[in-house]
Design a protein around this motif. Sequence first.
Motif, mmCIF file in Angstrom:
data_model
loop_
_atom_site.group_PDB
_atom_site.id
_atom_site.type_symbol
_atom_site.label_atom_id
_atom_site.label_comp_id
_atom_site.label_asym_id
_atom_site.label_seq_id
_atom_site.Cartn_x
_atom_site.Cartn_y
_atom_site.Cartn_z
ATOM 1 N N THR A 69 -1.863 1.535 11.021
ATOM 2 C CA THR A 69 -3.141 0.836 10.868
ATOM 3 C C THR A 69 -3.909 1.283 9.634
ATOM 4 N N THR A 70 -3.949 2.565 9.334
ATOM 5 C CA THR A 70 -4.750 3.060 8.219
ATOM 6 C C THR A 70 -4.223 2.543 6.891
ATOM 7 N N VAL A 71 -2.929 2.683 6.684
ATOM 8 C CA VAL A 71 -2.339 2.221 5.424
ATOM 9 C C VAL A 71 -2.415 0.699 5.337
ATOM 10 N N PHE A 72 -2.257 0.014 6.462
ATOM 11 C CA PHE A 72 -2.341 -1.439 6.466
ATOM 12 C C PHE A 72 -3.719 -1.898 5.989
ATOM 13 N N PHE A 73 -4.771 -1.310 6.556
ATOM 14 C CA PHE A 73 -6.121 -1.713 6.157
ATOM 15 C C PHE A 73 -6.414 -1.329 4.712
ATOM 16 N N GLU A 74 -5.875 -0.219 4.241
ATOM 17 C CA GLU A 74 -6.059 0.174 2.839
ATOM 18 C C GLU A 74 -5.373 -0.814 1.906
ATOM 19 N N MET A 75 -4.188 -1.298 2.290
ATOM 20 C CA MET A 75 -3.493 -2.287 1.470
ATOM 21 C C MET A 75 -4.255 -3.619 1.436
ATOM 22 N N ILE A 76 -4.794 -4.030 2.557
ATOM 23 C CA ILE A 76 -5.574 -5.248 2.605
ATOM 24 C C ILE A 76 -6.834 -5.120 1.750
ATOM 25 N N ALA A 77 -7.526 -3.981 1.859
ATOM 26 C CA ALA A 77 -8.735 -3.753 1.053
ATOM 27 C C ALA A 77 -8.414 -3.723 -0.429
ATOM 28 N N ALA A 78 -7.301 -3.095 -0.803
ATOM 29 C CA ALA A 78 -6.897 -3.042 -2.209
ATOM 30 C C ALA A 78 -6.543 -4.434 -2.714
ATOM 31 N N GLY A 79 -5.898 -5.236 -1.906
ATOM 32 C CA GLY A 79 -5.563 -6.604 -2.310
ATOM 33 C C GLY A 79 -6.799 -7.477 -2.483
ATOM 34 N N ILE A 80 -7.759 -7.323 -1.589
ATOM 35 C CA ILE A 80 -8.995 -8.096 -1.715
ATOM 36 C C ILE A 80 -9.777 -7.667 -2.943
ATOM 37 N N SER A 81 -9.844 -6.345 -3.198
ATOM 38 C CA SER A 81 -10.588 -5.877 -4.372
ATOM 39 C C SER A 81 -9.885 -6.276 -5.672
#
Length: 84
Positions: A69-81
């Motif tokens: 979950t942690t890495v998944f949300f970090e990847m999503i946040a990085a993609g959005i940014s």
Amino acid sequence: MIAASAIRLACPENGPYLTAMVQPVSSQQGVMAATRPQGRVASAIVWAAAGLGALVLLGSLSLWFHYGTTVFFEMIAAGISACF
């Protein structure tokens, strides 16, 4: 004012105008049936959108299970940014 215009419209000298105005609005000849190919195109678009949505959901779930979950949300946040 409205009553005076209504009286002028119904005067006997306006007979040809009133006769032309009393024609039916639509006839059976003007009605066209919906064609079948339009339904097929719309159905194909809906199925393609549903398939694309299923692929996105499957990809998201596979990333979630693979990275946690942690890495998944970090990847999503990085993609959005990165997009904005």
